[in-house]
Design a protein around this motif. Structure first.
Motif, PDB file in Angstrom:
ATOM      1  N   ASN A  63       0.828  -1.206   0.000  1.00 18.40           N
ATOM      2  CA  ASN A  63       0.000   0.000   0.000  1.00 18.40           C
ATOM      3  C   ASN A  63       0.863   1.256   0.000  1.00 18.40           C
ATOM      4  O   ASN A  63       0.531   2.245  -0.646  1.00 18.40           O
ATOM      5  N   TRP A  64       1.979   1.238   0.757  1.00 17.79           N
ATOM      6  CA  TRP A  64       2.879   2.390   0.760  1.00 17.79           C
ATOM      7  C   TRP A  64       3.480   2.601  -0.620  1.00 17.79           C
ATOM      8  O   TRP A  64       3.588   3.740  -1.093  1.00 17.79           O
ATOM      9  N   ILE A  65       3.865   1.515  -1.277  1.00 19.42           N
ATOM     10  CA  ILE A  65       4.426   1.636  -2.633  1.00 19.42           C
ATOM     11  C   ILE A  65       3.370   2.179  -3.585  1.00 19.42           C
ATOM     12  O   ILE A  65       3.642   3.051  -4.419  1.00 19.42           O
ATOM     13  N   PHE A  66       2.142   1.687  -3.460  1.00 17.69           N
ATOM     14  CA  PHE A  66       1.056   2.178  -4.305  1.00 17.69           C
ATOM     15  C   PHE A  66       0.808   3.669  -4.073  1.00 17.69           C
ATOM     16  O   PHE A  66       0.654   4.439  -5.031  1.00 17.69           O
ATOM     17  N   LEU A  67       0.781   4.092  -2.805  1.00 17.17           N
ATOM     18  CA  LEU A  67       0.568   5.512  -2.510  1.00 17.17           C
ATOM     19  C   LEU A  67       1.735   6.367  -3.017  1.00 17.17           C
ATOM     20  O   LEU A  67       1.526   7.473  -3.516  1.00 17.17           O
ATOM     21  N   PHE A  68       2.944   5.854  -2.898  1.00 22.22           N
ATOM     22  CA  PHE A  68       4.129   6.566  -3.386  1.00 22.22           C
ATOM     23  C   PHE A  68       4.039   6.774  -4.896  1.00 22.22           C
ATOM     24  O   PHE A  68       4.231   7.890  -5.407  1.00 22.22           O
ATOM     25  N   ILE A  69       3.710   5.704  -5.623  1.00 20.54           N
ATOM     26  CA  ILE A  69       3.597   5.794  -7.086  1.00 20.54           C
ATOM     27  C   ILE A  69       2.436   6.697  -7.473  1.00 20.54           C
ATOM     28  O   ILE A  69       2.548   7.514  -8.396  1.00 20.54           O
ATOM     29  N   LEU A  70       1.323   6.604  -6.768  1.00 19.16           N
ATOM     30  CA  LEU A  70       0.159   7.438  -7.066  1.00 19.16           C
ATOM     31  C   LEU A  70       0.475   8.917  -6.846  1.00 19.16           C
ATOM     32  O   LEU A  70       0.136   9.766  -7.683  1.00 19.16           O
ATOM     33  N   PHE A  71       1.154   9.233  -5.747  1.00 19.23           N
ATOM     34  CA  PHE A  71       1.494  10.616  -5.441  1.00 19.23           C
ATOM     35  C   PHE A  71       2.411  11.204  -6.505  1.00 19.23           C
ATOM     36  O   PHE A  71       2.157  12.287  -7.041  1.00 19.23           O
ATOM     37  N   TRP A  72       3.502  10.498  -6.833  1.00 20.80           N
ATOM     38  CA  TRP A  72       4.459  11.046  -7.788  1.00 20.80           C
ATOM     39  C   TRP A  72       3.911  11.069  -9.212  1.00 20.80           C
ATOM     40  O   TRP A  72       4.272  11.943 -10.002  1.00 20.80           O
ATOM     41  N   SER A  73       3.034  10.138  -9.555  1.00 23.34           N
ATOM     42  CA  SER A  73       2.415  10.202 -10.876  1.00 23.34           C
ATOM     43  C   SER A  73       1.473  11.407 -10.971  1.00 23.34           C
ATOM     44  O   SER A  73       1.391  12.057 -12.017  1.00 23.34           O
ATOM     45  N   ALA A  74       0.778  11.730  -9.877  1.00 23.87           N
ATOM     46  CA  ALA A  74      -0.079  12.915  -9.871  1.00 23.87           C
ATOM     47  C   ALA A  74       0.759  14.185  -9.978  1.00 23.87           C
ATOM     48  O   ALA A  74       0.421  15.102 -10.738  1.00 23.87           O
ATOM     49  N   VAL A  75       1.872  14.250  -9.223  1.00 24.45           N
ATOM     50  CA  VAL A  75       2.749  15.420  -9.291  1.00 24.45           C
ATOM     51  C   VAL A  75       3.332  15.563 -10.687  1.00 24.45           C
ATOM     52  O   VAL A  75       3.359  16.662 -11.258  1.00 24.45           O
ATOM     53  N   LEU A  76       3.780  14.463 -11.262  1.00 22.62           N
ATOM     54  CA  LEU A  76       4.375  14.497 -12.601  1.00 22.62           C
ATOM     55  C   LEU A  76       3.355  14.912 -13.662  1.00 22.62           C
ATOM     56  O   LEU A  76       3.646  15.746 -14.524  1.00 22.62           O
TER      57      LEU A  76
END
Length: 52
Positions: free
Chosen positions: A8-21
Motif C-alpha cells: 500500500n505504501w508503494i502504491f501511494l508513493f507511485i500514485l502521489f508522484w504520478s499525480a505530481v508528474l
C-alpha cells in the motif's frame, strides 16, 4: 491510524508522484502552447507590419 502494508505504501508513493508528474507536465504544456501562440501572433504582426 491503522498501519498500511508495504504494498500500500508503494502504491501511494507511485500514485502521489504520478499525480505530481502529470500536473507538472500539464502546466508545462499549457505554458508552452501559450508562448507558442504568443510568438506566432508576434511573428504574424511582424510580417504584416511592413506588408503594405
Amino acid at each position: 491510524m491503522p498501519q498500511l502494508s508495504p504494498l500500500n505504501w508503494i502504491f501511494l508513493f507511485i500514485l502521489f508522484w504520478s499525480a505530481v508528474l502529470s500536473l507538472s507536465v500539464l502546466i508545462w504544456w499549457s505554458k508552452k502552447v501559450y508562448f507558442q501562440s504568443q510568438s506566432l501572433k508576434s511573428s504574424n504582426l511582424k510580417e504584416n507590419k511592413w506588408n503594405w
